[in-house]
Design a protein around this motif. Structure first.
Motif, PDB file in Angstrom:
ATOM      1  N   MET A   1       0.834  -1.184   0.000  1.00 33.07           N
ATOM      2  CA  MET A   1       0.000   0.000   0.000  1.00 33.07           C
ATOM      3  C   MET A   1       0.880   1.250   0.000  1.00 33.07           C
ATOM      4  N   THR A   2       0.683   2.102  -0.967  1.00 36.68           N
ATOM      5  CA  THR A   2       1.482   3.321  -1.038  1.00 36.68           C
ATOM      6  C   THR A   2       0.801   4.453  -0.273  1.00 36.68           C
ATOM      7  N   LYS A   3       1.619   5.281   0.318  1.00 34.60           N
ATOM      8  CA  LYS A   3       1.123   6.454   1.041  1.00 34.60           C
ATOM      9  C   LYS A   3       1.359   7.677   0.169  1.00 34.60           C
ATOM     10  N   PRO A   4       0.459   8.644   0.216  1.00 36.79           N
ATOM     11  CA  PRO A   4       0.695   9.878  -0.536  1.00 36.79           C
ATOM     12  C   PRO A   4       1.829  10.690   0.092  1.00 36.79           C
ATOM     13  N   LEU A   5       2.434  11.533  -0.732  1.00 35.66           N
ATOM     14  CA  LEU A   5       3.480  12.439  -0.251  1.00 35.66           C
ATOM     15  C   LEU A   5       2.883  13.792   0.081  1.00 35.66           C
ATOM     16  N   SER A   6       3.353  14.380   1.158  1.00 37.66           N
ATOM     17  CA  SER A   6       3.112  15.785   1.468  1.00 37.66           C
ATOM     18  C   SER A   6       4.483  16.429   1.501  1.00 37.66           C
ATOM     19  N   ILE A   7       4.595  17.592   0.889  1.00 33.55           N
ATOM     20  CA  ILE A   7       5.910  18.219   0.761  1.00 33.55           C
ATOM     21  C   ILE A   7       5.859  19.636   1.334  1.00 33.55           C
ATOM     22  N   ALA A   8       6.791  19.929   2.228  1.00 35.56           N
ATOM     23  CA  ALA A   8       6.871  21.244   2.863  1.00 35.56           C
ATOM     24  C   ALA A   8       7.168  22.327   1.817  1.00 35.56           C
ATOM     25  N   PRO A   9       6.612  23.526   1.997  1.00 36.39           N
ATOM     26  CA  PRO A   9       6.856  24.618   1.043  1.00 36.39           C
ATOM     27  C   PRO A   9       8.338  24.932   0.828  1.00 36.39           C
ATOM     28  N   GLY A  10       9.148  24.838   1.881  1.00 30.93           N
ATOM     29  CA  GLY A  10      10.578  25.107   1.737  1.00 30.93           C
ATOM     30  C   GLY A  10      11.268  24.115   0.817  1.00 30.93           C
ATOM     31  N   VAL A  11      10.815  22.871   0.847  1.00 31.09           N
ATOM     32  CA  VAL A  11      11.375  21.839  -0.036  1.00 31.09           C
ATOM     33  C   VAL A  11      11.003  22.164  -1.486  1.00 31.09           C
ATOM     34  N   LEU A  12       9.764  22.535  -1.713  1.00 28.23           N
ATOM     35  CA  LEU A  12       9.325  22.887  -3.074  1.00 28.23           C
ATOM     36  C   LEU A  12      10.099  24.089  -3.618  1.00 28.23           C
ATOM     37  N   ARG A  13      10.328  25.080  -2.758  1.00 28.50           N
ATOM     38  CA  ARG A  13      11.103  26.258  -3.178  1.00 28.50           C
ATOM     39  C   ARG A  13      12.507  25.861  -3.610  1.00 28.50           C
ATOM     40  N   ARG A  14      13.131  25.038  -2.806  1.00 24.43           N
ATOM     41  CA  ARG A  14      14.507  24.636  -3.124  1.00 24.43           C
ATOM     42  C   ARG A  14      14.554  23.789  -4.392  1.00 24.43           C
ATOM     43  N   LEU A  15      13.559  22.941  -4.589  1.00 25.10           N
ATOM     44  CA  LEU A  15      13.493  22.144  -5.823  1.00 25.10           C
ATOM     45  C   LEU A  15      13.394  23.038  -7.054  1.00 25.10           C
ATOM     46  N   ARG A  16      12.583  24.089  -6.963  1.00 22.13           N
ATOM     47  CA  ARG A  16      12.393  25.004  -8.099  1.00 22.13           C
ATOM     48  C   ARG A  16      13.694  25.701  -8.494  1.00 22.13           C
ATOM     49  N   GLU A  17      14.600  25.875  -7.535  1.00 23.69           N
ATOM     50  CA  GLU A  17      15.846  26.595  -7.794  1.00 23.69           C
ATOM     51  C   GLU A  17      16.914  25.739  -8.475  1.00 23.69           C
ATOM     52  N   LEU A  18      16.703  24.435  -8.538  1.00 24.59           N
ATOM     53  CA  LEU A  18      17.709  23.539  -9.104  1.00 24.59           C
ATOM     54  C   LEU A  18      17.780  23.657 -10.622  1.00 24.59           C
ATOM     55  N   PRO A  19      18.947  23.334 -11.195  1.00 27.11           N
ATOM     56  CA  PRO A  19      19.031  23.210 -12.655  1.00 27.11           C
ATOM     57  C   PRO A  19      18.077  22.096 -13.117  1.00 27.11           C
ATOM     58  N   LYS A  20      17.584  22.211 -14.336  1.00 22.32           N
ATOM     59  CA  LYS A  20      16.541  21.310 -14.819  1.00 22.32           C
ATOM     60  C   LYS A  20      16.912  19.831 -14.679  1.00 22.32           C
ATOM     61  N   SER A  21      18.116  19.441 -15.037  1.00 26.10           N
ATOM     62  CA  SER A  21      18.484  18.023 -14.987  1.00 26.10           C
ATOM     63  C   SER A  21      18.469  17.490 -13.552  1.00 26.10           C
ATOM     64  N   GLU A  22      18.964  18.286 -12.616  1.00 26.80           N
ATOM     65  CA  GLU A  22      18.971  17.851 -11.222  1.00 26.80           C
ATOM     66  C   GLU A  22      17.552  17.855 -10.642  1.00 26.80           C
ATOM     67  N   LYS A  23      16.747  18.813 -11.070  1.00 32.75           N
ATOM     68  CA  LYS A  23      15.356  18.881 -10.629  1.00 32.75           C
ATOM     69  C   LYS A  23      14.601  17.620 -11.067  1.00 32.75           C
ATOM     70  N   VAL A  24      14.795  17.213 -12.308  1.00 33.86           N
ATOM     71  CA  VAL A  24      14.139  16.006 -12.831  1.00 33.86           C
ATOM     72  C   VAL A  24      14.574  14.782 -12.025  1.00 33.86           C
ATOM     73  N   GLU A  25      15.868  14.665 -11.756  1.00 35.07           N
ATOM     74  CA  GLU A  25      16.383  13.536 -10.976  1.00 35.07           C
ATOM     75  C   GLU A  25      15.741  13.486  -9.587  1.00 35.07           C
ATOM     76  N   CYS A  26      15.630  14.638  -8.940  1.00 34.68           N
ATOM     77  CA  CYS A  26      15.043  14.694  -7.601  1.00 34.68           C
ATOM     78  C   CYS A  26      13.548  14.383  -7.627  1.00 34.68           C
ATOM     79  N   LEU A  27      12.841  14.883  -8.630  1.00 30.85           N
ATOM     80  CA  LEU A  27      11.409  14.595  -8.730  1.00 30.85           C
ATOM     81  C   LEU A  27      11.161  13.115  -8.991  1.00 30.85           C
ATOM     82  N   LEU A  28      12.003  12.494  -9.790  1.00 28.25           N
ATOM     83  CA  LEU A  28      11.884  11.045 -10.017  1.00 28.25           C
ATOM     84  C   LEU A  28      12.135  10.272  -8.722  1.00 28.25           C
TER      85      LEU A  28
END
Length: 96
Positions: A1-28
């Motif tokens: 059984m999978t649980k949904p993810l909740s992500i803190a706003p600070g984490v989302l902000r930092r993800l947005r600042e990453l270069p595209k290739s690293e952002k894709v890797e982290c989102l995967l």
């Protein structure tokens, strides 16, 4: 059984600042986390490690880590940083 993810706003902000290739890797990695958490033989690619009671980390990229909590209804991704930042966070005692 999978649980949904909740992500803190600070984490989302930092993800947005990453270069595209690293952002894709982290989102995967977050997708893998949601799919495979609780299946110890299936998630070796993101290197999930237990840090404490209900507290874990996983690899987002070669240099970056996610810290998350296993809550009853979801997995809460509360921090995103490099190894040294994670160590400093744990030393601060915020999660004890």
């Amino acid at each position: 059984m999978t649980k949904p993810l909740s992500i803190a706003p600070g984490v989302l902000r930092r993800l947005r600042e990453l270069p595209k290739s690293e952002k894709v890797e982290c989102l995967l990695a977050l997708c893998e986390l949601a799919e495979y958490f609780g299946q110890p033989h299936s998630h070796s690619g993101i290197d999930i490690r237990k840090l404490g009671a209900k507290l874990f980390e996983c690899r987002g990229s070669l240099a970056l880590r996610f810290v998350f909590q296993d809550r009853p209804t979801d997995l809460f991704v509360s921090f995103f940083g490099n190894h040294d930042e994670v160590k400093a966070l744990l030393r601060s005692g915020k999660y004890r």
